[in-house]
Design a protein around this motif. Structure first.
Motif, PDB file in Angstrom:
ATOM      1  N   GLU A   1       6.121   5.398  10.870  1.00 39.76           N
ATOM      2  CA  GLU A   1       4.920   4.626  11.210  1.00 39.76           C
ATOM      3  C   GLU A   1       3.987   4.486  10.018  1.00 39.76           C
ATOM      4  O   GLU A   1       3.308   3.466   9.872  1.00 39.76           O
ATOM      5  CB  GLU A   1       4.190   5.302  12.378  1.00 39.76           C
ATOM      6  N   LEU A   2       3.949   5.507   9.160  1.00 42.42           N
ATOM      7  CA  LEU A   2       3.118   5.437   7.960  1.00 42.42           C
ATOM      8  C   LEU A   2       3.537   4.274   7.079  1.00 42.42           C
ATOM      9  O   LEU A   2       2.703   3.613   6.446  1.00 42.42           O
ATOM     10  CB  LEU A   2       3.223   6.756   7.184  1.00 42.42           C
ATOM     11  N   VAL A   3       4.832   3.985   7.065  1.00 38.13           N
ATOM     12  CA  VAL A   3       5.358   2.918   6.228  1.00 38.13           C
ATOM     13  C   VAL A   3       5.379   1.575   6.962  1.00 38.13           C
ATOM     14  O   VAL A   3       4.902   0.560   6.437  1.00 38.13           O
ATOM     15  CB  VAL A   3       6.789   3.276   5.746  1.00 38.13           C
ATOM     16  N   LEU A   4       5.908   1.545   8.188  1.00 36.65           N
ATOM     17  CA  LEU A   4       6.108   0.286   8.899  1.00 36.65           C
ATOM     18  C   LEU A   4       4.971  -0.079   9.852  1.00 36.65           C
ATOM     19  O   LEU A   4       4.888  -1.228  10.295  1.00 36.65           O
ATOM     20  CB  LEU A   4       7.409   0.336   9.701  1.00 36.65           C
ATOM     21  N   GLY A   5       4.108   0.885  10.163  1.00 36.63           N
ATOM     22  CA  GLY A   5       3.058   0.626  11.136  1.00 36.63           C
ATOM     23  C   GLY A   5       3.546   0.813  12.556  1.00 36.63           C
ATOM     24  O   GLY A   5       4.710   1.135  12.797  1.00 36.63           O
TER      25      GLY A   5
ATOM     26  N   GLU B   1       5.483   6.447   0.032  1.00 36.35           N
ATOM     27  CA  GLU B   1       5.127   7.352   1.126  1.00 36.35           C
ATOM     28  C   GLU B   1       6.372   8.036   1.711  1.00 36.35           C
ATOM     29  O   GLU B   1       7.449   7.446   1.720  1.00 36.35           O
ATOM     30  CB  GLU B   1       4.379   6.590   2.227  1.00 36.35           C
ATOM     31  N   PRO B   2       6.182   9.280   2.150  1.00 36.81           N
ATOM     32  CA  PRO B   2       4.910  10.008   2.309  1.00 36.81           C
ATOM     33  C   PRO B   2       4.500  10.838   1.094  1.00 36.81           C
ATOM     34  O   PRO B   2       3.532  11.597   1.145  1.00 36.81           O
ATOM     35  CB  PRO B   2       5.201  10.926   3.496  1.00 36.81           C
ATOM     36  N   TYR B   3       5.227  10.707  -0.034  1.00 35.24           N
ATOM     37  CA  TYR B   3       4.991  11.595  -1.173  1.00 35.24           C
ATOM     38  C   TYR B   3       3.620  11.388  -1.814  1.00 35.24           C
ATOM     39  O   TYR B   3       2.992  12.346  -2.265  1.00 35.24           O
ATOM     40  CB  TYR B   3       6.101  11.394  -2.212  1.00 35.24           C
ATOM     41  N   GLY B   4       3.157  10.130  -1.852  1.00 36.65           N
ATOM     42  CA  GLY B   4       1.853   9.884  -2.447  1.00 36.65           C
ATOM     43  C   GLY B   4       0.729  10.552  -1.681  1.00 36.65           C
ATOM     44  O   GLY B   4      -0.113  11.259  -2.249  1.00 36.65           O
ATOM     45  N   SER B   5       0.721  10.344  -0.361  1.00 34.07           N
ATOM     46  CA  SER B   5      -0.323  10.956   0.470  1.00 34.07           C
ATOM     47  C   SER B   5      -0.247  12.475   0.428  1.00 34.07           C
ATOM     48  O   SER B   5      -1.279  13.165   0.384  1.00 34.07           O
ATOM     49  CB  SER B   5      -0.190  10.471   1.916  1.00 34.07           C
ATOM     50  N   ASN B   6       0.970  13.008   0.425  1.00 39.27           N
ATOM     51  CA  ASN B   6       1.130  14.464   0.375  1.00 39.27           C
ATOM     52  C   ASN B   6       0.586  15.047  -0.928  1.00 39.27           C
ATOM     53  O   ASN B   6      -0.017  16.121  -0.939  1.00 39.27           O
ATOM     54  CB  ASN B   6       2.609  14.844   0.531  1.00 39.27           C
ATOM     55  N   THR B   7       0.790  14.327  -2.027  1.00 36.13           N
ATOM     56  CA  THR B   7       0.282  14.793  -3.322  1.00 36.13           C
ATOM     57  C   THR B   7      -1.236  14.779  -3.342  1.00 36.13           C
ATOM     58  O   THR B   7      -1.880  15.730  -3.807  1.00 36.13           O
ATOM     59  CB  THR B   7       0.826  13.906  -4.455  1.00 36.13           C
TER      60      THR B   7
ATOM     61  N   GLY C   1       0.796  -1.218   0.000  1.00 37.26           N
ATOM     62  CA  GLY C   1       0.000   0.000   0.000  1.00 37.26           C
ATOM     63  C   GLY C   1       0.825   1.264   0.000  1.00 37.26           C
ATOM     64  O   GLY C   1       0.322   2.343  -0.318  1.00 37.26           O
ATOM     65  N   THR C   2       2.115   1.176   0.353  1.00 36.25           N
ATOM     66  CA  THR C   2       2.911   2.400   0.434  1.00 36.25           C
ATOM     67  C   THR C   2       3.256   2.972  -0.936  1.00 36.25           C
ATOM     68  O   THR C   2       3.586   4.143  -1.063  1.00 36.25           O
ATOM     69  CB  THR C   2       4.199   2.150   1.245  1.00 36.25           C
ATOM     70  N   ASP C   3       3.188   2.136  -1.985  1.00 38.05           N
ATOM     71  CA  ASP C   3       3.421   2.617  -3.353  1.00 38.05           C
ATOM     72  C   ASP C   3       2.095   2.774  -4.083  1.00 38.05           C
ATOM     73  O   ASP C   3       1.195   1.938  -3.950  1.00 38.05           O
ATOM     74  CB  ASP C   3       4.315   1.641  -4.119  1.00 38.05           C
ATOM     75  N   LYS C   4       2.011   3.823  -4.872  1.00 38.78           N
ATOM     76  CA  LYS C   4       0.795   4.061  -5.637  1.00 38.78           C
ATOM     77  C   LYS C   4       1.105   4.921  -6.851  1.00 38.78           C
ATOM     78  O   LYS C   4       2.093   5.662  -6.868  1.00 38.78           O
ATOM     79  CB  LYS C   4      -0.268   4.748  -4.765  1.00 38.78           C
ATOM     80  N   VAL C   5       0.273   4.784  -7.867  1.00 42.47           N
ATOM     81  CA  VAL C   5       0.357   5.660  -9.042  1.00 42.47           C
ATOM     82  C   VAL C   5      -0.736   6.698  -8.894  1.00 42.47           C
ATOM     83  O   VAL C   5      -1.927   6.366  -8.836  1.00 42.47           O
ATOM     84  CB  VAL C   5       0.196   4.874 -10.356  1.00 42.47           C
ATOM     85  N   VAL C   6      -0.334   7.949  -8.787  1.00 43.78           N
ATOM     86  CA  VAL C   6      -1.268   9.049  -8.562  1.00 43.78           C
ATOM     87  C   VAL C   6      -1.415   9.850  -9.854  1.00 43.78           C
ATOM     88  O   VAL C   6      -0.420  10.198 -10.501  1.00 43.78           O
ATOM     89  CB  VAL C   6      -0.773   9.967  -7.423  1.00 43.78           C
ATOM     90  N   ALA C   7      -2.641  10.122 -10.223  1.00 43.24           N
ATOM     91  CA  ALA C   7      -2.928  10.891 -11.430  1.00 43.24           C
ATOM     92  C   ALA C   7      -3.411  12.283 -11.066  1.00 43.24           C
ATOM     93  O   ALA C   7      -4.037  12.497 -10.026  1.00 43.24           O
ATOM     94  CB  ALA C   7      -3.996  10.183 -12.262  1.00 43.24           C
ATOM     95  N   GLY C   8      -3.119  13.222 -11.944  1.00 42.03           N
ATOM     96  CA  GLY C   8      -3.602  14.578 -11.764  1.00 42.03           C
ATOM     97  C   GLY C   8      -5.049  14.718 -12.215  1.00 42.03           C
ATOM     98  O   GLY C   8      -5.669  13.758 -12.697  1.00 42.03           O
TER      99      GLY C   8
END
Length: 351
Positions: free
Chosen positions: A267-271, A182-188, A109-116
């Protein structure tokens, strides 16, 4: 003169007695390790701080460019590199003296493809720019998703932009989509109105095929010429993971300090609870990694199969042939070394 000799002799005997009482002093073996800023590699900091390998001097340095790390291995200046798990076929093609010795962790879940804004499907991306680490796992992740969704893997323009720069490019409209961890995906997603997730690494397909993962690499010199040190180094890492599972709060603090990150980002990454299931990254323990290598009986998690390391090698190799980074798919044993897991397992070690 006689009195002086007696005094000197007495002092030497006393010194020897004291040294014997304190126990023998062993020289530490230095192990030089590198990886980029990522909580998944932070267990090296735990191993060092908690003294889990007392006869090793574990020296971890942060190097953000994995290619620089692998070149330092070739130059004899590094022993171990923690990085994403797709590099080995490229390294073999270039003749680098390094092997993938362990699957370290799996993106859950920590990796994602984010679209504009305005991008909802793979077809919407045709001809547009997508930010990835070219020659890295992110490029394979995006390419596979495109093909899964009816678009050619080369229907987009890949731009070699990552992390903060990719975040800025998305906010500024310079790219239509980006692969983020993360945390770049959530920040975007928070900062860019109308942005959305096209795919995320906790979907069953990505987990079962172990597409988005990290690995640990060792130099051929360490594996072949300092075998005992290689085994102790691997055991130290798994002992650190076991320690973290029992002490996640303190462990996350050690990792945050070592990586120069906030505890909340770790914690966002490892819990927070040590299960590897409440964050975005699943950390393989010794048995699971040995199973993935085919060095211990049983199957790894997420419906993966025993010995899947070879399948992963073939998967990424096929994609690097498509992208022109390598000429052909070589045999897994040219770049994968599972004998360390086997030797530890056969010795009775279970992590």
């Amino acid at each position: 003169m006689t009195n002086k000799l007696l005094t000197t002799a007495s002092r030497c005997i006393a010194a020897i007695a004291l040294a014997g009482a304190a126990g023998p002093v062993w020289a530490e073996e230095t192990v030089k390790i590198a990886g980029f800023t990522w909580p998944g590699y932070g267990f090296w900091h735990i191993a060092a701080e908690k003294g889990l390998a007392p006869d090793l001097d574990i020296q971890y340095q942060t190097i953000e460019d994995p290619y620089e790390s692998f070149n330092l291995v070739a130059a004899g200046q590094l022993d171990v590199v923690s990085s994403t798990a797709e590099f080995t076929p490229v390294g073999v093609e270039r003749g680098l003296p390094v092997k993938l010795v362990a699957f370290g962790n799996l993106s859950n879940g920590t990796d994602k493809v984010v679209a504009g804004p305005g991008v909802e499907t793979a077809a919407d991306l045709a001809g547009k720019e997508v930010a990835v680490l070219e020659g890295g796992l992110a490029q394979i992740y995006v390419a596979m998703w495109l093909e899964q969704n009816g678009a050619a893997y080369d229907s987009v323009v890949y731009r070699n932009i990552i992390a903060d720069d990719a975040f800025a490019a998305m906010i500024g409209g310079g790219v239509a989509a980006s692969e983020f961890w993360e945390p770049y995906g959530s920040n975007t997603l928070k900062a860019l109105e109308g942005s959305s997730i096209l795919t995320q690494s906790d979907e069953p397909f990505w987990l079962k095929n172990a597409v988005v993962a990290d690995g640990h690499y060792m130099s051929n010199e360490l594996i072949n010429n300092r075998r005992d040190v290689a085994l102790k180094t691997m055991q130290a890492m798994y002992d650190a993971i076991a320690w973290w599972k029992e002490n996640p709060a303190e462990g996350n603090g050690i990792i945050a300090k070592g990586m120069g990150m906030s505890v909340s980002d770790v914690e966002l990454v490892l819990g927070k609870d040590g299960t590897s299931l409440d964050g975005g990254l699943y950390v393989y323990d010794f048995i699971e990694a040995a199973q993935f290598c085919g060095a211990a009986p049983g199957n790894p998690p997420f419906e993966q199969t025993n010995g899947q390391m070879s399948d992963h090698w073939n998967l990424v190799s096929e994609w690097w042939v498509k992208f022109g980074l390598i000429q052909e798919v070589k045999a897994p044993e040219t770049g994968v070394e599972c004998s360390l897991h086997k030797e530890l397992y056969d010795s009775g070690y279970r992590g």
